[in-house]
Scaffold this motif. Structure first.
Motif, PDB file in Angstrom:
ATOM      1  N   LYS A   1       6.386  23.874   9.053  1.00  0.00           N
ATOM      2  CA  LYS A   1       7.138  24.949   9.709  1.00  0.00           C
ATOM      3  C   LYS A   1       6.761  26.283   9.078  1.00  0.00           C
TER       4      LYS A   1
ATOM      5  N   THR B   1      15.418  24.341   5.215  1.00  0.00           N
ATOM      6  CA  THR B   1      14.654  24.325   6.461  1.00  0.00           C
ATOM      7  C   THR B   1      14.316  22.893   6.865  1.00  0.00           C
TER       8      THR B   1
ATOM      9  N   GLU C   1      16.392  24.038  13.617  1.00  0.00           N
ATOM     10  CA  GLU C   1      15.124  24.753  13.537  1.00  0.00           C
ATOM     11  C   GLU C   1      14.111  23.823  14.175  1.00  0.00           C
TER      12      GLU C   1
ATOM     13  N   PHE D   1       7.548  30.602   9.453  1.00  0.00           N
ATOM     14  CA  PHE D   1       8.210  31.736  10.093  1.00  0.00           C
ATOM     15  C   PHE D   1       7.218  32.887  10.040  1.00  0.00           C
TER      16      PHE D   1
END
Lengths: 251, 250
Positions: free
Chosen positions: B9, B42, B51, B11
Protein backbone atom coordinates in the motif's frame (compact mmCIF):
# COMPACT_ATOMS: atom_id res chain seq x y z
CA UNK A 1 -41.73 66.49 11.45
CA UNK A 2 -42.13 63.00 12.94
CA UNK A 3 -45.70 61.93 13.24
CA UNK A 4 -46.85 58.43 14.08
CA UNK A 5 -50.51 57.46 14.36
CA UNK A 6 -51.00 53.99 15.79
CA UNK A 7 -54.56 53.75 14.49
CA UNK A 8 -53.35 54.36 10.93
CA UNK A 9 -50.54 51.86 11.36
CA UNK A 10 -53.15 49.36 12.54
CA UNK A 11 -55.07 49.77 9.32
CA UNK A 12 -51.91 49.30 7.28
CA UNK A 13 -51.07 46.17 9.22
CA UNK A 14 -54.19 44.53 7.88
CA UNK A 15 -53.51 45.81 4.39
CA UNK A 16 -50.03 44.30 4.46
CA UNK A 17 -50.59 41.00 6.24
CA UNK A 18 -52.38 39.15 3.41
CA UNK A 19 -49.26 39.61 1.28
CA UNK A 20 -47.15 37.79 3.83
CA UNK A 21 -48.16 34.63 2.08
CA UNK A 22 -46.27 35.75 -1.03
CA UNK A 23 -43.22 36.27 1.14
CA UNK A 24 -43.66 32.87 2.74
CA UNK A 25 -44.18 31.34 -0.69
CA UNK A 26 -40.88 32.55 -2.12
CA UNK A 27 -39.11 31.56 1.09
CA UNK A 28 -40.49 28.04 0.88
CA UNK A 29 -39.71 27.76 -2.83
CA UNK A 30 -36.16 29.02 -2.52
CA UNK A 31 -35.57 26.86 0.54
CA UNK A 32 -36.78 23.78 -1.30
CA UNK A 33 -34.46 24.47 -4.24
CA UNK A 34 -31.66 25.21 -1.80
CA UNK A 35 -32.10 22.00 0.14
CA UNK A 36 -32.42 19.70 -2.85
CA UNK A 37 -29.62 21.12 -4.97
CA UNK A 38 -27.59 22.27 -1.97
CA UNK A 39 -27.42 18.65 -0.83
CA UNK A 40 -26.14 17.71 -4.27
CA UNK A 41 -23.58 20.49 -4.21
CA UNK A 42 -22.47 19.51 -0.70
CA UNK A 43 -21.98 15.95 -1.90
CA UNK A 44 -19.83 17.21 -4.76
CA UNK A 45 -17.73 19.23 -2.32
CA UNK A 46 -17.21 16.24 -0.05
CA UNK A 47 -16.75 13.76 -2.87
CA UNK A 48 -13.62 12.55 -4.58
CA UNK A 49 -14.47 13.63 -8.11
CA UNK A 50 -12.22 16.56 -8.77
CA UNK A 51 -14.08 18.34 -11.60
CA UNK A 52 -17.34 18.16 -9.68
CA UNK A 53 -15.66 19.44 -6.55
CA UNK A 54 -14.12 22.37 -8.40
CA UNK A 55 -17.47 23.15 -9.95
CA UNK A 56 -19.20 23.14 -6.57
CA UNK A 57 -16.56 25.28 -4.91
CA UNK A 58 -16.51 27.68 -7.86
CA UNK A 59 -20.27 28.00 -7.93
CA UNK A 60 -20.34 28.79 -4.23
CA UNK A 61 -17.58 31.37 -4.56
CA UNK A 62 -19.38 33.15 -7.40
CA UNK A 63 -22.75 33.10 -5.67
CA UNK A 64 -21.36 34.31 -2.40
CA UNK A 65 -19.90 37.41 -3.98
CA UNK A 66 -22.98 38.24 -6.04
CA UNK A 67 -25.37 40.85 -4.63
CA UNK A 68 -28.83 39.26 -4.66
CA UNK A 69 -30.31 42.17 -6.56
CA UNK A 70 -28.06 41.49 -9.54
CA UNK A 71 -29.18 37.88 -9.53
CA UNK A 72 -32.82 38.94 -9.38
CA UNK A 73 -32.38 41.34 -12.31
CA UNK A 74 -30.46 38.78 -14.31
CA UNK A 75 -33.04 36.09 -13.79
CA UNK A 76 -36.07 38.29 -14.24
CA UNK A 77 -34.86 39.93 -17.43
CA UNK A 78 -32.45 37.30 -18.66
CA UNK A 79 -34.36 34.06 -18.39
CA UNK A 80 -37.35 35.08 -20.56
CA UNK A 81 -34.91 36.33 -23.19
CA UNK A 82 -33.01 33.09 -23.09
CA UNK A 83 -36.20 31.05 -23.25
CA UNK A 84 -37.33 32.93 -26.34
CA UNK A 85 -33.97 32.53 -28.06
CA UNK A 86 -33.45 28.90 -27.25
CA UNK A 87 -36.89 27.37 -27.25
CA UNK A 88 -39.08 30.06 -28.78
CA UNK A 89 -41.28 30.12 -25.70
CA UNK A 90 -42.63 33.23 -24.14
CA UNK A 91 -42.47 33.05 -20.39
CA UNK A 92 -42.56 36.75 -19.61
CA UNK A 93 -46.17 36.28 -18.57
CA UNK A 94 -45.10 34.02 -15.74
CA UNK A 95 -45.77 35.40 -12.25
CA UNK A 96 -42.85 37.44 -10.99
CA UNK A 97 -42.65 35.37 -7.84
CA UNK A 98 -41.27 32.40 -9.77
CA UNK A 99 -38.37 34.44 -11.06
CA UNK A 100 -37.64 35.63 -7.55
CA UNK A 101 -37.79 32.06 -6.29
CA UNK A 102 -35.34 30.95 -8.95
CA UNK A 103 -32.95 33.81 -8.16
CA UNK A 104 -33.08 33.28 -4.41
CA UNK A 105 -32.95 29.54 -4.90
CA UNK A 106 -29.75 29.77 -6.93
CA UNK A 107 -28.02 31.69 -4.20
CA UNK A 108 -29.40 29.61 -1.36
CA UNK A 109 -28.09 26.47 -3.07
CA UNK A 110 -24.62 27.85 -2.40
CA UNK A 111 -25.37 28.91 1.18
CA UNK A 112 -27.11 25.70 2.13
CA UNK A 113 -24.47 23.49 0.55
CA UNK A 114 -21.90 25.21 2.74
CA UNK A 115 -24.07 24.68 5.84
CA UNK A 116 -24.62 21.02 5.01
CA UNK A 117 -20.98 20.41 4.23
CA UNK A 118 -19.73 21.88 7.49
CA UNK A 119 -22.43 20.08 9.47
CA UNK A 120 -21.40 16.78 7.92
CA UNK A 121 -17.75 17.44 8.63
CA UNK A 122 -18.55 18.24 12.25
CA UNK A 123 -19.55 14.62 12.78
CA UNK A 124 -16.36 12.65 13.28
CA UNK A 125 -15.47 10.58 10.24
CA UNK A 126 -14.55 7.65 12.46
CA UNK A 127 -18.22 6.98 13.04
CA UNK A 128 -18.76 6.44 9.35
CA UNK A 129 -15.86 3.99 9.27
CA UNK A 130 -17.21 2.19 12.29
CA UNK A 131 -20.60 1.92 10.63
CA UNK A 132 -19.37 0.43 7.35
CA UNK A 133 -17.01 -1.80 9.29
CA UNK A 134 -20.09 -3.03 11.16
CA UNK A 135 -21.73 -3.99 7.91
CA UNK A 136 -23.76 -0.87 7.15
CA UNK A 137 -23.97 0.07 3.51
CA UNK A 138 -22.64 3.60 2.86
CA UNK A 139 -26.22 4.81 2.55
CA UNK A 140 -27.26 3.20 5.83
CA UNK A 141 -24.22 4.70 7.54
CA UNK A 142 -25.25 8.10 6.23
CA UNK A 143 -28.91 7.70 7.00
CA UNK A 144 -28.64 6.27 10.50
CA UNK A 145 -25.43 7.69 11.89
CA UNK A 146 -24.12 10.71 10.01
CA UNK A 147 -27.30 12.46 8.90
CA UNK A 148 -29.12 12.66 12.26
CA UNK A 149 -26.06 14.16 13.90
CA UNK A 150 -25.32 16.53 11.04
CA UNK A 151 -28.94 17.67 10.94
CA UNK A 152 -28.85 18.65 14.58
CA UNK A 153 -25.67 20.64 14.06
CA UNK A 154 -27.04 22.43 11.01
CA UNK A 155 -30.34 23.61 12.45
CA UNK A 156 -29.28 26.97 13.90
CA UNK A 157 -27.54 27.83 10.63
CA UNK A 158 -30.57 26.77 8.62
CA UNK A 159 -32.69 29.19 10.67
CA UNK A 160 -30.27 32.00 9.98
CA UNK A 161 -30.23 31.18 6.29
CA UNK A 162 -34.01 31.32 6.17
CA UNK A 163 -34.10 34.75 7.81
CA UNK A 164 -31.53 36.02 5.31
CA UNK A 165 -33.61 34.52 2.50
CA UNK A 166 -36.67 36.38 3.73
CA UNK A 167 -34.86 39.70 3.76
CA UNK A 168 -33.15 39.21 0.40
CA UNK A 169 -36.49 38.41 -1.16
CA UNK A 170 -37.78 41.86 -0.25
CA UNK A 171 -35.64 43.07 -3.15
CA UNK A 172 -38.16 41.37 -5.40
CA UNK A 173 -40.20 44.57 -5.33
CA UNK A 174 -37.63 46.04 -7.75
CA UNK A 175 -38.91 43.72 -10.46
CA UNK A 176 -42.53 44.26 -9.48
CA UNK A 177 -43.09 41.49 -6.96
CA UNK A 178 -46.04 42.27 -4.74
CA UNK A 179 -45.07 40.68 -1.47
CA UNK A 180 -45.32 42.60 1.82
CA UNK A 181 -42.46 44.82 0.71
CA UNK A 182 -43.94 45.46 -2.72
CA UNK A 183 -47.34 46.09 -1.20
CA UNK A 184 -45.89 48.54 1.32
CA UNK A 185 -44.19 50.37 -1.47
CA UNK A 186 -47.47 50.63 -3.38
CA UNK A 187 -49.35 51.82 -0.33
CA UNK A 188 -46.71 54.44 0.24
CA UNK A 189 -47.12 55.79 -3.29
CA UNK A 190 -50.88 55.81 -2.93
CA UNK A 191 -50.57 57.88 0.23
CA UNK A 192 -48.14 60.25 -1.50
CA UNK A 193 -45.55 59.54 1.18
CA UNK A 194 -47.73 60.98 3.93
CA UNK A 195 -47.91 57.74 5.95
CA UNK A 196 -44.34 56.68 5.53
CA UNK A 197 -43.71 55.87 9.22
CA UNK A 198 -46.98 54.07 9.72
CA UNK A 199 -46.33 51.91 6.68
CA UNK A 200 -42.67 51.10 7.04
CA UNK A 201 -42.57 50.67 10.80
CA UNK A 202 -45.44 48.26 10.47
CA UNK A 203 -43.60 46.48 7.68
CA UNK A 204 -40.46 46.30 9.79
CA UNK A 205 -42.47 44.92 12.68
CA UNK A 206 -43.82 42.15 10.46
CA UNK A 207 -40.32 41.19 9.32
CA UNK A 208 -39.11 41.34 12.88
CA UNK A 209 -41.91 39.17 14.13
CA UNK A 210 -41.42 36.68 11.33
CA UNK A 211 -37.72 36.34 12.02
CA UNK A 212 -38.37 35.89 15.73
CA UNK A 213 -40.84 33.16 14.88
CA UNK A 214 -38.37 31.44 12.56
CA UNK A 215 -35.68 31.71 15.19
CA UNK A 216 -37.91 30.29 17.91
CA UNK A 217 -39.18 27.41 15.86
CA UNK A 218 -35.68 26.41 14.83
CA UNK A 219 -34.55 26.58 18.41
CA UNK A 220 -37.50 24.42 19.36
CA UNK A 221 -36.56 21.95 16.65
CA UNK A 222 -32.96 21.92 17.77
CA UNK A 223 -33.98 21.19 21.31
CA UNK A 224 -36.39 18.53 20.14
CA UNK A 225 -33.62 16.71 18.31
CA UNK A 226 -30.92 17.27 20.88
CA UNK A 227 -29.12 14.40 22.50
CA UNK A 228 -29.36 16.14 25.87
CA UNK A 229 -33.12 15.99 25.65
CA UNK A 230 -33.05 12.31 24.82
CA UNK A 231 -30.72 11.68 27.72
CA UNK A 232 -33.04 13.61 30.04
CA UNK A 233 -36.06 11.65 28.85
CA UNK A 234 -34.24 8.40 29.22
CA UNK A 235 -33.11 9.30 32.70
CA UNK A 236 -36.61 10.36 33.64
CA UNK A 237 -37.85 6.99 32.43
CA UNK A 238 -35.19 5.17 34.38
CA UNK A 239 -35.81 7.13 37.51
CA UNK A 240 -39.53 6.47 37.26
CA UNK A 241 -38.83 2.77 36.94
CA UNK A 242 -36.50 2.75 39.91
CA UNK A 243 -37.44 5.56 42.34
CA UNK A 244 -34.70 4.93 44.88
CA UNK A 245 -31.92 4.17 42.50
CA UNK A 246 -31.62 7.25 40.36
CA UNK A 247 -28.74 7.30 38.03
CA UNK A 248 -25.13 8.24 38.41
CA UNK A 249 -23.46 10.14 35.70
CA UNK A 250 -19.93 9.29 34.76
CA UNK A 251 -17.54 12.19 34.47
CA UNK B 1 -8.10 -19.25 8.74
CA UNK B 2 -6.94 -15.80 7.63
CA UNK B 3 -3.96 -15.48 5.38
CA UNK B 4 -2.52 -12.35 3.83
CA UNK B 5 0.11 -12.45 1.15
CA UNK B 6 1.97 -9.77 -0.70
CA UNK B 7 0.07 -6.85 0.78
CA UNK B 8 1.33 -3.49 -0.46
CA UNK B 9 0.00 0.00 0.00
CA UNK B 10 1.25 3.45 -0.89
CA UNK B 11 -0.15 6.88 -0.20
CA UNK B 12 1.10 8.91 -3.13
CA UNK B 13 4.86 8.39 -3.18
CA UNK B 14 4.88 7.11 0.39
CA UNK B 15 5.18 3.37 0.56
CA UNK B 16 3.41 2.30 3.74
CA UNK B 17 3.29 -1.47 3.30
CA UNK B 18 5.59 -3.65 1.24
CA UNK B 19 4.98 -7.32 0.58
CA UNK B 20 3.47 -8.13 3.95
CA UNK B 21 2.59 -11.78 4.61
CA UNK B 22 0.64 -12.89 7.62
CA UNK B 23 -0.92 -16.16 8.63
CA UNK B 24 -3.52 -16.28 11.35
CA UNK B 25 -4.81 -19.53 12.79
CA UNK B 26 -7.90 -19.89 14.92
CA UNK B 27 -7.17 -18.97 18.53
CA UNK B 28 -4.13 -16.88 17.65
CA UNK B 29 -3.53 -13.64 19.46
CA UNK B 30 -1.12 -11.72 17.31
CA UNK B 31 0.49 -8.60 18.69
CA UNK B 32 1.83 -6.22 16.08
CA UNK B 33 4.49 -3.94 17.47
CA UNK B 34 6.58 -1.26 15.90
CA UNK B 35 7.34 2.43 15.85
CA UNK B 36 4.71 4.83 14.61
CA UNK B 37 4.60 5.10 10.86
CA UNK B 38 5.70 1.50 10.45
CA UNK B 39 2.42 0.55 8.76
CA UNK B 40 0.83 -1.51 11.53
CA UNK B 41 -2.44 0.39 11.56
CA UNK B 42 -2.60 0.54 7.77
CA UNK B 43 -2.18 -3.23 7.61
CA UNK B 44 -5.06 -3.69 10.01
CA UNK B 45 -7.21 -1.23 8.08
CA UNK B 46 -6.48 -3.01 4.82
CA UNK B 47 -7.81 -6.24 6.29
CA UNK B 48 -11.14 -4.55 7.05
CA UNK B 49 -11.18 -2.61 3.74
CA UNK B 50 -11.11 0.70 5.58
CA UNK B 51 -8.12 1.18 3.34
CA UNK B 52 -7.83 -0.46 -0.04
CA UNK B 53 -4.48 -2.16 -0.50
CA UNK B 54 -2.66 -1.70 -3.82
CA UNK B 55 -1.48 -5.30 -3.95
CA UNK B 56 -2.08 -8.50 -2.13
CA UNK B 57 -4.52 -11.28 -1.56
CA UNK B 58 -6.45 -12.46 1.43
CA UNK B 59 -7.63 -15.96 2.10
CA UNK B 60 -10.44 -16.02 4.59
CA UNK B 61 -12.15 -19.30 5.37
CA UNK B 62 -12.62 -20.80 1.91
CA UNK B 63 -12.50 -17.62 -0.13
CA UNK B 64 -9.59 -15.98 -1.87
CA UNK B 65 -9.94 -12.25 -2.31
CA UNK B 66 -7.84 -9.89 -4.36
CA UNK B 67 -7.46 -6.95 -2.00
CA UNK B 68 -7.22 -4.15 -4.58
CA UNK B 69 -10.14 -5.50 -6.60
CA UNK B 70 -12.50 -6.80 -3.97
CA UNK B 71 -16.12 -6.90 -5.01
CA UNK B 72 -18.79 -5.40 -2.80
CA UNK B 73 -19.97 -8.84 -1.77
CA UNK B 74 -16.42 -9.81 -0.83
CA UNK B 75 -15.99 -6.69 1.26
CA UNK B 76 -19.28 -7.45 2.99
CA UNK B 77 -18.16 -11.04 3.59
CA UNK B 78 -14.86 -9.97 5.13
CA UNK B 79 -16.58 -7.39 7.31
CA UNK B 80 -18.96 -10.06 8.57
CA UNK B 81 -16.08 -12.31 9.49
CA UNK B 82 -13.86 -9.65 11.00
CA UNK B 83 -14.55 -6.73 13.26
CA UNK B 84 -12.61 -3.67 14.20
CA UNK B 85 -11.94 -1.94 17.50
CA UNK B 86 -10.81 1.62 16.93
CA UNK B 87 -8.25 3.67 18.75
CA UNK B 88 -10.78 6.46 19.29
CA UNK B 89 -13.64 4.03 19.97
CA UNK B 90 -15.73 5.62 17.18
CA UNK B 91 -18.97 4.83 18.92
CA UNK B 92 -22.11 6.17 17.28
CA UNK B 93 -22.73 9.27 19.37
CA UNK B 94 -26.44 9.37 18.59
CA UNK B 95 -26.99 5.82 19.79
CA UNK B 96 -27.01 4.28 23.25
CA UNK B 97 -24.45 1.70 24.30
CA UNK B 98 -26.89 -1.09 23.52
CA UNK B 99 -27.85 0.41 20.16
CA UNK B 100 -24.18 0.76 19.31
CA UNK B 101 -23.90 -2.98 19.61
CA UNK B 102 -27.19 -3.94 17.99
CA UNK B 103 -27.29 -1.58 15.01
CA UNK B 104 -24.57 -3.47 13.18
CA UNK B 105 -26.37 -6.74 13.85
CA UNK B 106 -29.69 -5.42 12.64
CA UNK B 107 -28.50 -3.51 9.58
CA UNK B 108 -25.26 -5.27 8.73
CA UNK B 109 -26.22 -8.86 9.49
CA UNK B 110 -30.00 -8.68 9.11
CA UNK B 111 -30.61 -10.18 12.52
CA UNK B 112 -34.13 -9.47 13.85
CA UNK B 113 -34.19 -6.61 16.34
CA UNK B 114 -35.30 -8.75 19.23
CA UNK B 115 -32.57 -11.33 18.82
CA UNK B 116 -30.05 -8.55 18.24
CA UNK B 117 -31.04 -7.00 21.54
CA UNK B 118 -30.45 -10.25 23.38
CA UNK B 119 -27.06 -10.67 21.74
CA UNK B 120 -26.28 -7.04 22.49
CA UNK B 121 -27.10 -7.40 26.17
CA UNK B 122 -24.93 -10.48 26.43
CA UNK B 123 -22.04 -8.70 24.74
CA UNK B 124 -22.36 -5.72 27.07
CA UNK B 125 -22.48 -8.07 30.01
CA UNK B 126 -19.28 -9.67 28.88
CA UNK B 127 -17.45 -6.35 28.97
CA UNK B 128 -19.08 -5.35 32.25
CA UNK B 129 -21.26 -2.66 30.74
CA UNK B 130 -24.70 -4.21 31.15
CA UNK B 131 -25.73 -1.54 33.65
CA UNK B 132 -24.81 1.19 31.16
CA UNK B 133 -26.71 -0.13 28.19
CA UNK B 134 -29.02 2.89 28.01
CA UNK B 135 -26.23 5.43 28.30
CA UNK B 136 -25.07 7.52 25.40
CA UNK B 137 -21.34 7.60 24.62
CA UNK B 138 -21.07 11.17 25.92
CA UNK B 139 -22.11 9.87 29.33
CA UNK B 140 -19.37 7.25 29.44
CA UNK B 141 -15.69 7.45 30.31
CA UNK B 142 -13.10 6.58 27.69
CA UNK B 143 -12.53 3.15 29.14
CA UNK B 144 -16.25 2.45 29.20
CA UNK B 145 -16.61 3.66 25.62
CA UNK B 146 -13.86 1.35 24.50
CA UNK B 147 -15.51 -1.53 26.34
CA UNK B 148 -18.69 -0.82 24.40
CA UNK B 149 -16.50 -0.72 21.30
CA UNK B 150 -15.28 -4.20 22.15
CA UNK B 151 -18.82 -5.38 22.83
CA UNK B 152 -19.79 -4.10 19.38
CA UNK B 153 -16.88 -6.03 17.89
CA UNK B 154 -17.63 -9.35 19.58
CA UNK B 155 -21.41 -9.22 19.12
CA UNK B 156 -21.33 -10.40 15.53
CA UNK B 157 -19.26 -13.42 16.54
CA UNK B 158 -16.51 -12.74 14.01
CA UNK B 159 -13.63 -15.05 13.13
CA UNK B 160 -11.07 -12.39 13.90
CA UNK B 161 -11.19 -9.16 15.89
CA UNK B 162 -8.82 -6.43 14.83
CA UNK B 163 -7.71 -4.07 17.58
CA UNK B 164 -6.09 -0.83 16.49
CA UNK B 165 -4.20 0.54 19.50
CA UNK B 166 -7.28 0.10 21.67
CA UNK B 167 -5.77 1.71 24.75
CA UNK B 168 -3.72 4.51 23.20
CA UNK B 169 -6.37 7.17 23.68
CA UNK B 170 -7.11 6.21 27.28
CA UNK B 171 -6.03 7.72 30.56
CA UNK B 172 -3.45 5.48 32.19
CA UNK B 173 -5.77 4.37 34.98
CA UNK B 174 -8.42 3.29 32.47
CA UNK B 175 -6.12 1.11 30.38
CA UNK B 176 -6.35 -1.80 32.78
CA UNK B 177 -10.08 -2.34 32.44
CA UNK B 178 -9.81 -2.60 28.66
CA UNK B 179 -6.75 -4.84 28.69
CA UNK B 180 -8.30 -7.22 31.18
CA UNK B 181 -11.29 -7.69 28.89
CA UNK B 182 -9.01 -8.34 25.95
CA UNK B 183 -7.13 -10.83 28.07
CA UNK B 184 -10.34 -12.57 28.96
CA UNK B 185 -11.31 -12.78 25.30
CA UNK B 186 -7.91 -14.21 24.45
CA UNK B 187 -8.24 -16.85 27.13
CA UNK B 188 -11.60 -17.86 25.69
CA UNK B 189 -9.92 -18.58 22.40
CA UNK B 190 -10.94 -15.48 20.48
CA UNK B 191 -8.73 -14.89 17.48
CA UNK B 192 -7.29 -11.40 17.67
CA UNK B 193 -4.83 -9.20 15.86
CA UNK B 194 -3.74 -6.41 18.15
CA UNK B 195 -1.73 -3.38 17.19
CA UNK B 196 -0.44 -2.16 20.50
CA UNK B 197 2.20 -0.40 22.48
CA UNK B 198 1.36 -2.36 25.61
CA UNK B 199 4.43 -4.53 25.85
CA UNK B 200 3.31 -6.42 28.92
CA UNK B 201 0.07 -7.34 27.20
CA UNK B 202 1.96 -8.51 24.13
CA UNK B 203 4.31 -10.51 26.27
CA UNK B 204 1.78 -12.18 28.50
CA UNK B 205 -1.27 -12.62 26.26
CA UNK B 206 -0.10 -12.86 22.67
CA UNK B 207 0.66 -16.17 21.04
CA UNK B 208 2.74 -14.49 18.40
CA UNK B 209 4.51 -11.15 18.28
CA UNK B 210 5.27 -9.32 15.08
CA UNK B 211 7.63 -6.43 14.69
CA UNK B 212 7.05 -4.06 11.81
CA UNK B 213 9.20 -1.22 10.60
CA UNK B 214 9.19 0.72 7.36
CA UNK B 215 6.19 -1.15 6.02
CA UNK B 216 7.63 -4.64 6.30
CA UNK B 217 7.50 -7.36 8.90
CA UNK B 218 11.03 -7.50 10.26
CA UNK B 219 10.61 -10.19 12.81
CA UNK B 220 7.96 -12.50 14.10
CA UNK B 221 7.99 -15.14 16.71
CA UNK B 222 6.72 -16.60 19.91
CA UNK B 223 6.47 -13.67 22.36
CA UNK B 224 8.85 -15.03 24.93
CA UNK B 225 11.56 -15.58 22.32
CA UNK B 226 10.76 -12.28 20.76
CA UNK B 227 11.17 -10.25 23.91
CA UNK B 228 14.06 -12.14 25.42
CA UNK B 229 16.10 -12.91 22.32
CA UNK B 230 15.16 -10.58 19.49
CA UNK B 231 17.16 -11.45 16.39
CA UNK B 232 16.97 -8.28 14.38
CA UNK B 233 19.08 -5.30 15.36
CA UNK B 234 16.17 -2.91 14.74
CA UNK B 235 13.92 -4.96 17.00
CA UNK B 236 16.51 -4.90 19.77
CA UNK B 237 16.80 -1.17 19.42
CA UNK B 238 13.03 -0.73 19.54
CA UNK B 239 12.58 -2.98 22.54
CA UNK B 240 15.44 -1.29 24.31
CA UNK B 241 13.90 2.14 23.86
CA UNK B 242 10.46 0.90 24.94
CA UNK B 243 11.73 -1.03 27.91
CA UNK B 244 13.93 1.83 28.96
CA UNK B 245 10.88 4.06 28.89
CA UNK B 246 8.95 1.55 30.97
CA UNK B 247 11.67 1.45 33.60
CA UNK B 248 11.89 5.16 33.48
CA UNK B 249 8.19 5.70 34.17
CA UNK B 250 8.33 3.29 37.09
Amino acid sequence: MFRYRPEVAWVYLFKLLPYLKVTLFYMAGALAIGIVFGAGLAMMKLGKNRPLRYFAVGYTAVMRSLPPIILIFLIYHGVPLLARRLWQVNISGLDTVYFVILALGLSSVATLSEIMKSAYLSVSGGQYEAAVSNGFTPFQAFRRIMFPQALRVSIPNLGNALVILMKEGSLGYTVGLIDIMGRANLLNSTAYGNDIYEIFFTLAAIYWLASVLIDRSFRFLENKLSLERRIRLKEAGLIAANPQGGITREP
Amino acid sequence: MLELSGVGKSFGKNEILRDVNLKVAAGDVIAILGPSGSGKTTLLRCINFLEIADQGTMVLEDRTIQLPRAKKSEVAFVRQKTSFVFQNYNLFNNKTALENVTEGLIYGRKIPAKTAKEIGRKALEKVGMADRSDFYPSQLSGGQQQRVGIARAIAGNPDVILFDEPTSALDPELIGEVLSIMKKLAQEGTTMIVVTHEMSFAQSVATKAIFMDGGVILEEGEPHEFFVRPRHERTKQFLRSILYEMEYTI
